[in-house]
Design a protein around this motif. Sequence first.
Motif, PDB file in Angstrom:
ATOM      1  N   ASP A  42      42.672  56.874  53.789  1.00 31.67           N
ATOM      2  CA  ASP A  42      42.535  57.337  52.406  1.00 31.67           C
ATOM      3  C   ASP A  42      42.559  56.142  51.464  1.00 31.67           C
ATOM      4  N   TRP A  43      41.519  56.017  50.654  1.00 25.47           N
ATOM      5  CA  TRP A  43      41.395  54.929  49.696  1.00 25.47           C
ATOM      6  C   TRP A  43      41.293  55.486  48.282  1.00 25.47           C
ATOM      7  N   LEU A  44      41.624  54.644  47.317  1.00 26.36           N
ATOM      8  CA  LEU A  44      41.564  55.009  45.905  1.00 26.36           C
ATOM      9  C   LEU A  44      40.501  54.166  45.213  1.00 26.36           C
ATOM     10  N   ALA A  49      37.023  56.369  33.092  1.00 27.91           N
ATOM     11  CA  ALA A  49      37.105  57.349  32.003  1.00 27.91           C
ATOM     12  C   ALA A  49      38.536  57.802  31.764  1.00 27.91           C
ATOM     13  N   ARG A  50      39.286  58.025  32.840  1.00 25.77           N
ATOM     14  CA  ARG A  50      40.686  58.472  32.703  1.00 25.77           C
ATOM     15  C   ARG A  50      41.694  57.343  32.864  1.00 25.77           C
ATOM     16  N   ASN A  51      41.199  56.127  33.148  1.00 29.45           N
ATOM     17  CA  ASN A  51      42.049  54.945  33.240  1.00 29.45           C
ATOM     18  C   ASN A  51      43.154  55.131  34.275  1.00 29.45           C
ATOM     19  N   ARG A  52      42.755  55.535  35.466  1.00 27.11           N
ATOM     20  CA  ARG A  52      43.734  55.694  36.543  1.00 27.11           C
ATOM     21  C   ARG A  52      43.011  55.654  37.877  1.00 27.11           C
ATOM     22  N   LEU A  53      43.801  55.531  38.937  1.00 28.50           N
ATOM     23  CA  LEU A  53      43.257  55.524  40.289  1.00 28.50           C
ATOM     24  C   LEU A  53      43.178  56.951  40.807  1.00 28.50           C
ATOM     25  N   VAL A  54      42.048  57.276  41.444  1.00 29.33           N
ATOM     26  CA  VAL A  54      41.847  58.600  42.014  1.00 29.33           C
ATOM     27  C   VAL A  54      41.438  58.443  43.468  1.00 29.33           C
ATOM     28  N   LEU A  55      41.641  59.495  44.237  1.00 29.74           N
ATOM     29  CA  LEU A  55      41.293  59.469  45.656  1.00 29.74           C
ATOM     30  C   LEU A  55      39.778  59.376  45.810  1.00 29.74           C
ATOM     31  N   TYR A  56      39.334  58.442  46.656  1.00 32.69           N
ATOM     32  CA  TYR A  56      37.907  58.254  46.875  1.00 32.69           C
ATOM     33  C   TYR A  56      37.396  59.313  47.838  1.00 32.69           C
ATOM     34  N   LEU A  57      36.443  60.107  47.384  1.00 33.28           N
ATOM     35  CA  LEU A  57      35.803  61.146  48.185  1.00 33.28           C
ATOM     36  C   LEU A  57      34.343  60.769  48.385  1.00 33.28           C
ATOM     37  N   TYR A  68      41.391  50.688  46.607  1.00 37.00           N
ATOM     38  CA  TYR A  68      42.822  50.423  46.462  1.00 37.00           C
ATOM     39  C   TYR A  68      43.617  51.301  47.425  1.00 37.00           C
ATOM     40  N   GLN A  69      44.851  50.824  47.748  1.00 40.51           N
ATOM     41  CA  GLN A  69      45.839  51.598  48.489  1.00 40.51           C
ATOM     42  C   GLN A  69      47.231  51.152  48.073  1.00 40.51           C
ATOM     43  N   TRP A  70      48.138  52.121  47.949  1.00 43.22           N
ATOM     44  CA  TRP A  70      49.550  51.806  47.735  1.00 43.22           C
ATOM     45  C   TRP A  70      50.223  51.653  49.098  1.00 43.22           C
ATOM     46  N   LEU A  71      50.858  50.513  49.317  1.00 41.90           N
ATOM     47  CA  LEU A  71      51.512  50.227  50.587  1.00 41.90           C
ATOM     48  C   LEU A  71      52.970  49.862  50.352  1.00 41.90           C
ATOM     49  N   SER A  72      53.815  50.265  51.297  1.00 36.26           N
ATOM     50  CA  SER A  72      55.224  49.883  51.267  1.00 36.26           C
ATOM     51  C   SER A  72      55.389  48.603  52.084  1.00 36.26           C
TER      52      SER A  72
END
Length: 392
Positions: A42-44, A49-57, A68-72
Amino acid sequence: MRSSWRFWVWVLGLLFLSLRPAAYAAEYRPLPPAPRAGLTPDWLIFDEARNRLVLYLPDYHAPAHAYYQWLSIRPNKPLRISFTAREKLSLFLDNRLVFSARTPASYTIDLAALLPPGTQPGSHLLCVWQPDAIPNLATFTNAVPLVKAKSGTSVAPVPTAQPRPRGHQGQNVFVGFLLLLGLCYGGLRATYQPGFARIYQLEGLWGKGAAEQDFLIKPTLTWLNLVLVVLFSLSFALLLVAIHTNIQSIVILRRLFDVAESAIVVRVLLYTALVTGFVLGKYLFLELMGYIFDVTELVTIQYREFIRTSLFMGLFLPVVMLLYLGLNQRLPETVLWVSNGVVSLLLIGTVLRVGRTLNRKASLLNLHLFSYLCATEVIPLIILLKLIVFTY
């Protein structure tokens, strides 16, 4: 009397609590995203337009240059990833450049080692960015580290669930289209052997064989030639969809024909129609330019030579598709270089062949005829090379 008074005070208290302003109510806050210990499929992408990261479909969003991806990540706990990178692919952690590929190759890096000293454990934003192409996200996987045995030797660990690199989602579609091409070429060769031999013969390509001169005299738009043009367009469309995927990022093409990335069959048919329209519509373009330059007597011979050479060179396109299906997962850059070479050979060879045929009818040392050749062949060649080859 006293109990009745207490009852009404209790009722009024309940009404006050139920009618208090919304500001005093408990505020709803969404839960933070669960931390990820490693990469996932899953990538972002960034929604401007909304100034945020959304799930790439893939079925919905157009391909982007940054994912992008959020990683720990913990500084003292390795987090190794493997990927195949083209030249200039870059990785960012928290908007800080940590890696840039100088040459096309396969890489394995430790994201934890790329964090600056003193970084606290937590969630970090990984960004994959390719300036002039689309990153191959399917190659980004978690690298499995080696485990040291008690004897001191390194052994492979027990296989664990890891994200597997996904092949192209249209691989079965490509195989089906290639089988269709093979059956069509074989059927035409068996049914229309004389007409088929006038086009697909290697010995007469650069010579002065009788079959070559016969083709330049025969009518161009026959049923056999029309079917062969469609098969050539289908071969070219498969190459554009499978390897040269950046062509769908052309602004004009996306505005006119906005097709989802996952609609492989629709995209193949769309590009087939575009290539067919280009090949057949070139005759109208040549007629117009021939009228402007007053060389209308050369238009028919030029177009027939263009058709013959394009169809002959198109036989190499299915071979490139076979290389793509067999070697793209291991040698993606090699397949891309071979594809660029074949496409360049097709385009440049067609122009050289057309120029050679025109030079037999009238010398290209004539500036007027040379200008006509540049307007009808050289300038379109440069545009096509820029859109298909030098984009990468």
